[in-house]
Enzyme design. Structure first.
Site, PDB file in Angstrom:
ATOM      1  N   TYR A 147       0.812  -1.217   0.000  1.00  0.00           N
ATOM      2  CA  TYR A 147       0.000   0.000   0.000  1.00  0.00           C
ATOM      3  C   TYR A 147       0.852   1.277   0.000  1.00  0.00           C
ATOM      4  O   TYR A 147       0.350   2.363   0.232  1.00  0.00           O
ATOM      5  CB  TYR A 147      -0.946  -0.005   1.203  1.00  0.00           C
ATOM      6  CG  TYR A 147      -1.948  -1.151   1.173  1.00  0.00           C
ATOM      7  CD1 TYR A 147      -2.810  -1.299   0.088  1.00  0.00           C
ATOM      8  CD2 TYR A 147      -2.031  -2.085   2.203  1.00  0.00           C
ATOM      9  CE1 TYR A 147      -3.730  -2.343   0.039  1.00  0.00           C
ATOM     10  CE2 TYR A 147      -2.952  -3.132   2.169  1.00  0.00           C
ATOM     11  CZ  TYR A 147      -3.793  -3.249   1.081  1.00  0.00           C
ATOM     12  OH  TYR A 147      -4.704  -4.278   1.043  1.00  0.00           O
ATOM     13  N   ASP A 208      -0.509 -11.313   8.557  1.00  0.00           N
ATOM     14  CA  ASP A 208       0.320 -12.345   7.922  1.00  0.00           C
ATOM     15  C   ASP A 208       1.804 -12.195   8.245  1.00  0.00           C
ATOM     16  O   ASP A 208       2.516 -13.177   8.367  1.00  0.00           O
ATOM     17  CB  ASP A 208       0.133 -12.316   6.406  1.00  0.00           C
ATOM     18  CG  ASP A 208      -1.282 -12.676   6.023  1.00  0.00           C
ATOM     19  OD1 ASP A 208      -1.550 -13.865   5.823  1.00  0.00           O
ATOM     20  OD2 ASP A 208      -2.125 -11.773   5.960  1.00  0.00           O
ATOM     21  N   HIS A 447       4.957  -6.194  -4.466  1.00  0.00           N
ATOM     22  CA  HIS A 447       3.527  -6.459  -4.615  1.00  0.00           C
ATOM     23  C   HIS A 447       2.699  -5.233  -4.308  1.00  0.00           C
ATOM     24  O   HIS A 447       3.096  -4.393  -3.500  1.00  0.00           O
ATOM     25  CB  HIS A 447       3.081  -7.633  -3.736  1.00  0.00           C
ATOM     26  CG  HIS A 447       3.231  -7.399  -2.256  1.00  0.00           C
ATOM     27  ND1 HIS A 447       2.187  -7.100  -1.423  1.00  0.00           N
ATOM     28  CD2 HIS A 447       4.329  -7.416  -1.469  1.00  0.00           C
ATOM     29  CE1 HIS A 447       2.625  -6.958  -0.178  1.00  0.00           C
ATOM     30  NE2 HIS A 447       3.922  -7.140  -0.172  1.00  0.00           N
ATOM     31  N   TYR A 528     -11.267  -1.535   0.397  1.00  0.00           N
ATOM     32  CA  TYR A 528     -11.240  -1.212   1.831  1.00  0.00           C
ATOM     33  C   TYR A 528      -9.972  -0.454   2.193  1.00  0.00           C
ATOM     34  O   TYR A 528      -9.873   0.129   3.277  1.00  0.00           O
ATOM     35  CB  TYR A 528     -11.379  -2.491   2.662  1.00  0.00           C
ATOM     36  CG  TYR A 528     -10.101  -3.152   3.139  1.00  0.00           C
ATOM     37  CD1 TYR A 528      -9.326  -3.923   2.284  1.00  0.00           C
ATOM     38  CD2 TYR A 528      -9.669  -3.013   4.458  1.00  0.00           C
ATOM     39  CE1 TYR A 528      -8.160  -4.540   2.721  1.00  0.00           C
ATOM     40  CE2 TYR A 528      -8.503  -3.628   4.901  1.00  0.00           C
ATOM     41  CZ  TYR A 528      -7.754  -4.391   4.028  1.00  0.00           C
ATOM     42  OH  TYR A 528      -6.597  -4.988   4.466  1.00  0.00           O
ATOM     43  N   ARG A 529      -9.007  -0.409   1.263  1.00  0.00           N
ATOM     44  CA  ARG A 529      -7.682   0.115   1.571  1.00  0.00           C
ATOM     45  C   ARG A 529      -6.925   0.099   0.252  1.00  0.00           C
ATOM     46  O   ARG A 529      -7.184  -0.752  -0.601  1.00  0.00           O
ATOM     47  CB  ARG A 529      -7.038  -0.860   2.540  1.00  0.00           C
ATOM     48  CG  ARG A 529      -5.746  -0.474   3.195  1.00  0.00           C
ATOM     49  CD  ARG A 529      -5.405  -1.612   4.134  1.00  0.00           C
ATOM     50  NE  ARG A 529      -4.152  -1.431   4.811  1.00  0.00           N
ATOM     51  CZ  ARG A 529      -3.521  -2.390   5.494  1.00  0.00           C
ATOM     52  NH1 ARG A 529      -4.060  -3.597   5.565  1.00  0.00           N
ATOM     53  NH2 ARG A 529      -2.392  -2.164   6.113  1.00  0.00           N
TER      54      ARG A 529
HETATM   55  C1  EUG Z   1      -3.335  -9.568   3.002  1.00  0.00           C
HETATM   56  C2  EUG Z   1      -2.650  -8.568   2.382  1.00  0.00           C
HETATM   57  C3  EUG Z   1      -3.147  -7.278   2.445  1.00  0.00           C
HETATM   58  C4  EUG Z   1      -4.325  -7.031   3.132  1.00  0.00           C
HETATM   59  C5  EUG Z   1      -4.998  -8.045   3.764  1.00  0.00           C
HETATM   60  C6  EUG Z   1      -4.490  -9.320   3.696  1.00  0.00           C
HETATM   61  C7  EUG Z   1      -2.875 -10.928   2.913  1.00  0.00           C
HETATM   62  C8  EUG Z   1      -2.093 -11.372   1.929  1.00  0.00           C
HETATM   63  C9  EUG Z   1      -1.340  -6.289   1.254  1.00  0.00           C
HETATM   64  O1  EUG Z   1      -2.564  -6.216   1.849  1.00  0.00           O
HETATM   65  O2  EUG Z   1      -4.808  -5.771   3.155  1.00  0.00           O
HETATM   66  C10 EUG Z   1      -1.761 -12.766   1.743  1.00  0.00           C
END
Ligand code: EUG
Length: 606
Positions: A147, A208, A447, A528-529
């Protein structure tokens, strides 16, 4: 492949607030070497454009202003960003730019970084910024990867790195199951502290990857994977420095001598916390958080589903189970490609061609893996003592097996290094470091996420999946979607993995993201973001009643931040000074992130 290895050891938590816990050091060493094996360029590259002086101030006056700030904070706490831009890796990330840049690396770059030690320092910085009309951009730790990371939206902003010196766990209340923390406390750090204190009855919800700031993740409304996965919903109480330098405490924190700040989030009167999440209305310097009680047992489970078209019926099965809490956590339903990629090997291991990796290759590879061939993988967890779990797991099994070909994978058949066990730790509140391995899918792997929300309905899942699939095929990008299922909604997270040193691939990724945002909005879905460069576009999709919500946000912005110094453009909210000067980024706005100047500084409005 280049092997320009940076072999220095990863800093540990005892050396740095942003370090790795000792228990994960070996994993970090391995992850780091995998990252550097896929690097094709040196860790740092010479600057092409020099120091990024913010618009609206001369270089001379900017340097004078920095000198003044050095006098207030101490010389060593004000750092000019005149060095080469280092990309580093997750655990040794830069605080001056986005290490996973989707636009040219020097677009979103800070002019300087400052390191406040306390709330009073933050007030000094804010007053200083108002005096000189210098844009400042607060980060907690700068690990908002996918982000924008640590990058400011406005080139040349002064980054306020809150975390480096404000990283105290101010309180953990073992009776209330709450804590009070500063911006520099990572999920790793809080977890280790809870363990060290012997509070085995307390769990921390973690995302994560555990290196992020809890405050930063929560105010950006991030998610984790226990029943306390909605971090914003689980916070209680903020201390905020307003853009004009006043300090407020929200909720019960406004009542002097209270002992209820972390236990009752609302206090009295309007609930103001919301305007300090995903915004640029204030700098959060303290936050309260509720912590989960240890449920007295847990058991992860994994189901695989064979066919792409199982998605919609499966989501229909998940919804009632989730709403009634038979499925208790924010679980993930992942596309199998992510399960392949999370082994950490480059895509070229499996496929040397161009365009998306053929599905047939993915399936052949999965066949060889312990989980076997499939298209979707559900990672979930059941909490509580054995007999309680059994009641729930039996219902889940009966329901999931209604999908022909559904398989429950017996965890005892899985080797210890299988990704399943990482999900098991995360859903048990034990922060980990495995997730970033799929970033190695591409050289110089980076990413950016496309993150729409929808109700938990089969037709919504199918529509979002289909539009993502179509746009990925057009762009020639591998599709790696994962559904994170909340209580009434699901976040679809589609991670685009790209080579950040490949300008053409970056452009393809950006076009794909912008197309998906538009396609989703046309169907009534919103994100959402989002990433810094996509914020204007996403904000513009929330346009009901002639953009009434953005007009309201702009009124708040102009009233709270009359000089427009705090994180201009964050979440698409531009202060008056920048509006109408071409700062918005979107389709057809060109490659640059900057507008043509700002409104001239009149009297300092403070
Ligand atoms: C994940 C990644 C996100 C998020 C919510 C979950 C999980 C990735 C990069 O943003 O906002 C596997």
């Amino acid at each position: 492949m280049s092997s320009r290895h940076d072999l220095s050891p990863t800093p540990t938590l005892s050396q740095s607030h942003s370090g790795i816990p000792e228990r994960l050091l070996a994993k970090a060493t391995k992850a780091k070497s995998l990252v550097y094996e896929t690097r094709t360029t040196p860790n740092s590259v010479p600057r092409q454009r020099g120091i990024a002086i913010p618009q609206g101030i001369s270089q001379h006056r900017f340097f004078e202003a920095l000198d003044e700030l050095r006098e207030e904070l101490g010389t060593q706490h004000v750092e000019l960003n005149d060095k080469e831009l280092r990309s580093g890796w997750y655990m040794e990330h830069p605080n001056t730019h986005d290490m996973m840049n989707i636009v040219e690396q020097e677009e979103l770059v800070a002019s300087a970084v400052v390191y406040p030690a306390c709330t009073e320092d933050v007030v000094k910085i804010v007053r200083w910024a108002n005096k000189y009309r210098i844009p400042i951009f607060p980060i907690s730790m700068g690990r908002n990867l996918g982000y924008g990371g640590a990058a400011p939206r406005v080139r040349g902003s002064v980054t306020v790195d809150l975390g480096r010196r404000m990283n105290k766990i101010l309180n953990i209340d073992p009776d209330d199951h709450t804590c009070l923390i500063e911006p520099g406390v990572s999920f790793y750090a809080l977890f280790e502290e809870v363990q060290k204190k012997g509070y085995t009855h307390i769990w921390v919800d973690v995302p994560d990857l555990g290196g992020g700031s809890i405050v930063g993740n929560t105010v950006d409304r991030g998610v984790g994977y226990t029943p306390y996965g909605d971090h914003w919903a689980c916070h209680s109480g903020l201390e905020v420095v307003l853009p004009t330098g006043e300090v407020i405490r929200t909720g019960m924190g406004a009542l002097p001598g209270n002992n209820t700040w972390q236990t009752f989030p609302y206090g009295f009167g309007p609930y103001s916390d919301g305007i300090f999440s995903q915004s640029n209305f204030g700098i959060v310097t303290k936050m309260g958080m509720t912590l989960m009680p240890n449920p007295g047992g847990y058991e992860s489970f994994m189901y695989t589903f064979q066919k792409e078209e199982n998605l919609a019926p499966l989501i229909e099965i998940i919804r009632p189970l989730r709403i009634t809490n038979i499925l208790e956590n924010v679980a993930q339903l992942r596309h199998c490609l992510q399960t392949l990629a999370v082994r950490g090997l480059p895509r070229t291991t499996y496929f040397g061609g161009h365009g998306p990796i053929p599905q047939s290759i993915i399936h052949e590879e999965l066949e060889k893996m312990p989980i076997g061939d499939c298209t979707w993988v559900y990672y979930g967890m059941s909490y509580g003592p054995t007999h309680i779990r059994k009641y729930k797991l039996d219902i889940i099994d009966k329901e999931f097996k209604k999908i022909a070909g559904a398989r429950k994978i017996d965890p005892t058949t899985l080797p210890k290094d299988e990704y399943f066990w990482s999900r098991d730790r995360i859903a048990a509140g034990i922060p980990d470091l495995e997730e970033l391995l799929w970033v190695n899918w591409m050289p110089n792997g980076s990413h950016v996420a496309f993150s729409p929300v929808s109700p938990i309905k089969g037709k919504d899942a199918e529509r979002l999946y289909e539009l993502a699939k179509k746009r990925h095929a057009e762009a020639g990008i591998d599709l790696m979607p994962a559904f994170c299922v909340g209580l009434r909604e699901m976040h679809l997270i589609v991670e685009i993995v790209f080579d950040s040193k490949d300008a053409e691939m970056r452009k393809k990724a950006e076009i794909c993201l912008r197309d998906m945002i538009d396609d989703a909005a046309a169907l009534g879905y919103g994100e959402y973001r989002t990433h810094l460069v996509l914020m204007d576009q996403v904000a513009a999709t929330y346009s009901w009643n002639d953009n009434a919500l953005m007009k309201f946000n702009e009124r708040l912005k102009d009233s709270l931040d009359p000089n427009g110094i705090l994180a201009p453009g964050r979440c698409g909210i531009w202060p008056e000074r920048y509006r109408g000067h071409g700062w918005e980024m979107g389709k057809g706005s060109g490659a640059g992130s900057e507008g043509i100047g700002v409104m001239p500084a009149g009297e300092t409005r403070l």
